[in-house]
Each structure stands twice: as C-alpha cells, then as structure tokens.
Design an enzyme around this catalytic site. Structure first.
Site, PDB file in Angstrom:
ATOM      1  N   LYS A 153      10.725   3.175  47.028  1.00 21.28           N
ATOM      2  CA  LYS A 153      11.181   4.573  46.928  1.00 21.28           C
ATOM      3  C   LYS A 153      11.717   4.743  45.511  1.00 21.28           C
ATOM      4  O   LYS A 153      12.913   4.595  45.253  1.00 21.28           O
ATOM      5  CB  LYS A 153      12.249   4.846  47.985  1.00 21.28           C
ATOM      6  CG  LYS A 153      12.604   6.310  48.144  1.00 21.28           C
ATOM      7  CD  LYS A 153      13.441   6.541  49.388  1.00 21.28           C
ATOM      8  CE  LYS A 153      14.009   7.938  49.463  1.00 21.28           C
ATOM      9  NZ  LYS A 153      13.015   9.012  49.534  1.00 21.28           N
TER      10      LYS A 153
HETATM   11  N1  PMP Z   1       7.676   9.398  52.800  1.00 25.84           N
HETATM   12  C1  PMP Z   1       8.248   9.843  51.658  1.00 25.84           C
HETATM   13  C2  PMP Z   1       7.386  10.030  50.462  1.00 25.84           C
HETATM   14  C3  PMP Z   1       9.619  10.132  51.630  1.00 25.84           C
HETATM   15  O1  PMP Z   1      10.181  10.592  50.502  1.00 25.84           O
HETATM   16  C4  PMP Z   1      10.387   9.979  52.794  1.00 25.84           C
HETATM   17  C5  PMP Z   1      11.858  10.303  52.771  1.00 25.84           C
HETATM   18  N2  PMP Z   1      12.631   9.222  52.375  1.00 25.84           N
HETATM   19  C6  PMP Z   1       9.752   9.504  53.954  1.00 25.84           C
HETATM   20  C7  PMP Z   1       8.396   9.216  53.912  1.00 25.84           C
HETATM   21  C8  PMP Z   1      10.522   9.272  55.212  1.00 25.84           C
HETATM   22  O2  PMP Z   1      11.366   8.156  55.086  1.00 25.84           O
HETATM   23  P1  PMP Z   1      12.718   8.044  55.875  1.00 25.84           P
HETATM   24  O3  PMP Z   1      12.445   8.332  57.283  1.00 25.84           O
HETATM   25  O4  PMP Z   1      13.170   6.649  55.641  1.00 25.84           O
HETATM   26  O5  PMP Z   1      13.665   9.039  55.270  1.00 25.84           O
END
Ligand code: PMP
Length: 301
Positions: A153
C-alpha cells in the site's frame, strides 16, 4: 470534505499540533511518491472507541515498507501503541486513522539510500466513503505485475487509483473498477470487489493485482461462518453484469453495494440480500454488539 485542521498528529515519536505537522518540500516522498501507509477505522462501541484489526493493519504497513526496502525505525508494537495514543490524544469516539511512513529530507535523486524513514499518524472523522452505488469499468488498467507491487500500500500506487476515480466521477459514476493486465477484474480505486452468484461469493485472487484487503479478509471470514461458499478466482468483466449482487469492501468503504455497472442493472438494481446480511454482521462486529471472538477489536482505554 476539507480538514477541520484541529487536533494532534503523532510525528516521529512526538505529539504535535495539526498545523505544525509539516515536512520539507524537498523531502524524497514529495518528488517520488516514496511512502507506504494504512487506513484504519476506529468505531464507537458501548465499551469506548475500538480500533478494528489494528494488528493486521500495522503488519501490512510493515510488509509494504519491507517490499520497498524501507526500515521503519519503530517496532510494530510501538506503532500500535502510537496509534492508540493518537486516538486518545484527539479524544475521538470514532475516527479514521492514517499512519504513513515516508522517505524524508536528505537529498533528491531516484536512489533513496540515506533518506530518513519518517512516520506520522493522523486521525479525523470520516463518514460514509461511497455515496453513489454506481460504478464503471475503467479504461485505466490496474498496475501490472512487474511494474509496481500491488500488495504494497504505497503512495505512488494511488496515482493509478486517482486516474480510475477521476475518470469514473467525470462520467457520473461513484467509482471505477479496474481490470488487471490480463483483462480480468482487479479492484476499485480504493476497494476490493466481490460478486455474488448462486449464493457463492467470488472475489479476485492476489494475482489479479489487488491490495490484500483487510475488509476483504473480514468478509471472507464472516461469509464462511454464514456457510456461504467463497471462491477466489479470476473474474471476467462480463461476470460483473450477470452477477446477482456486487459489492466493494474497504476500510473507508466498509461493505458498499454496487447496484449498476456501466449503466447495467445488477440483480434487481438494489443492494442484494447477501450484501445486506454481510453488512449487518459487519456492523455488529465492529461496534462490539457481537462477541469479539476473533480478537479484532483493540479498545482505546
Ligand atoms: N484496494 C485498494 C487499492 C485500497 O486502497 C484499499 C483500501 N485500503 C482496499 C483495496 C481495501 O483494503 P482494506 O480493506 O484493507 O482497507
């Protein structure tokens, strides 16, 4: 919504006023997108604020940093503690939490060797993320394997996300769905995606250039508890249109139904029954109305 500009931010071990939480414009991150970050929610419960899946978020932050050879100068435990302290210092009953680790001020040039790894944690109130339940398939594809690691991320990945989001908004949709380099469904600009077909949940695998979402994992766990079949497999674009239900998952978006894709009605064009059941269970878990048997909540005391 613009920030209120109030409260305290944790920066490299110190709690500083919002207005003072600044970095130098010549910091490496400003020029080369060299940051890794998390988005976490803290929910209001009758036992006080509770951070949802803190350990997993911090672990993903450290994994993102590891992929980019960034040595965070704190332990995961210290970051968990700092997150709790930041929520406390801001006297938040519920909030969104943003820890970010970034390459700071030293020199410029693509080679980041020698730049300090700075860490900051900010919190603010963030309500419903997706107001509009329509989506389009983006003309922008998700970052391909061997270009940028989708499992990290990192700040720079969100340049791709911004293109997806801006294109969707400019055409009047709430969100964009990106396909991967092979033409299969990947994810939204900031959410994972699930389709429901014949009472089974289908979601793209890690190989489809997705972020390993923590809400995605939560939904898989809840669905299995509800005796729903969960399949992680490549999804061709057209499977979206003929699905019974489609929904996004994410920390900001939580579980958000998608009722129309490319103007095609999904199912009956309303949030589906399974989506609503999952939403209900999700809300009960995050607000501690159901027992926290998987230890997903960290209470802020
Ligand atoms: N994909 C992307 C590109 C994201 O930015 C997010 C948000 N963090 C998610 C998926 C979902 O991840 P999470 O459930 O851990 O927030």
């Amino acid at each position: 919504m613009p920030f209120e500009g109030k409260g305290k931010i944790w920066m490299n071990g110190r709690m500083v006023e919002w207005a003072e939480a600044k970095i130098h414009v010549m910091s490496h991150v400003v020029h080369y997108g060299s940051s890794v970050f998390e988005g976490i929610r803290c929910y209001k419960t009758n036992q006080g604020p509770a951070v949802f899946r803190l350990k997993e978020h911090t672990e993903r932050l450290f994994n993102s940093a590891k992929i980019y050879r960034m040595e965070i100068p704190y332990t995961e435990e210290q970051i968990n503690q700092a997150i709790i302290e930041t929520v406390k210092a801001n006297q938040m009953e519920e909030c969104y939490i943003r820890p970010v680790a970034y390459r700071g001020y030293d020199h410029l040039g693509v080679d980041p060797t020698g730049t300090p790894i700075d860490v900051a944690i900010g919190v603010w109130k963030w309500g419903k993320y997706l107001q509009n339940s329509t989506a389009c398939v983006s003309s922008w594809m998700r970052i391909a394997p061997n270009t940028m690691p989708a499992m990290a991320k990192c700040g720079a990945n969100y340049m791709n996300s911004q293109l997806i989001k801006l294109e969707a908004l400019s055409h009047g949709y709430g969100e964009g769905i990106a396909l991967d380099a092979y033409g299969y469904v990947s994810e939204g600009s900031g959410e994972n995606i699930f389709i429901v077909r014949d009472k089974a949940l289908i979601t793209p695998p890690y190989a489809a250039s997705i972020l390993p979402g923590i809400t995605r994992n939560t939904v898989i766990t809840i669905a299995q508890e509800m005796n729903l079949k969960v399949i992680e497999e490549n999804i061709p674009r057209e499977a979206l249109y003929v699905a019974d239900e489609v929904f996004f998952t994410g920390t900001a978006a939580e579980i958000s139904p998608i009722t129309h894709i490319d103007k095609v009605k999904i199912g009956c064009g309303e949030p589906g029954r399974i989506t609503r059941q999952l939403q209900e269970r999700f809300v009960k878990i995050v607000t501690a109305q159901d027992s926290d048997k998987l230890h997903w909540l960290t209470f802020v005391k």
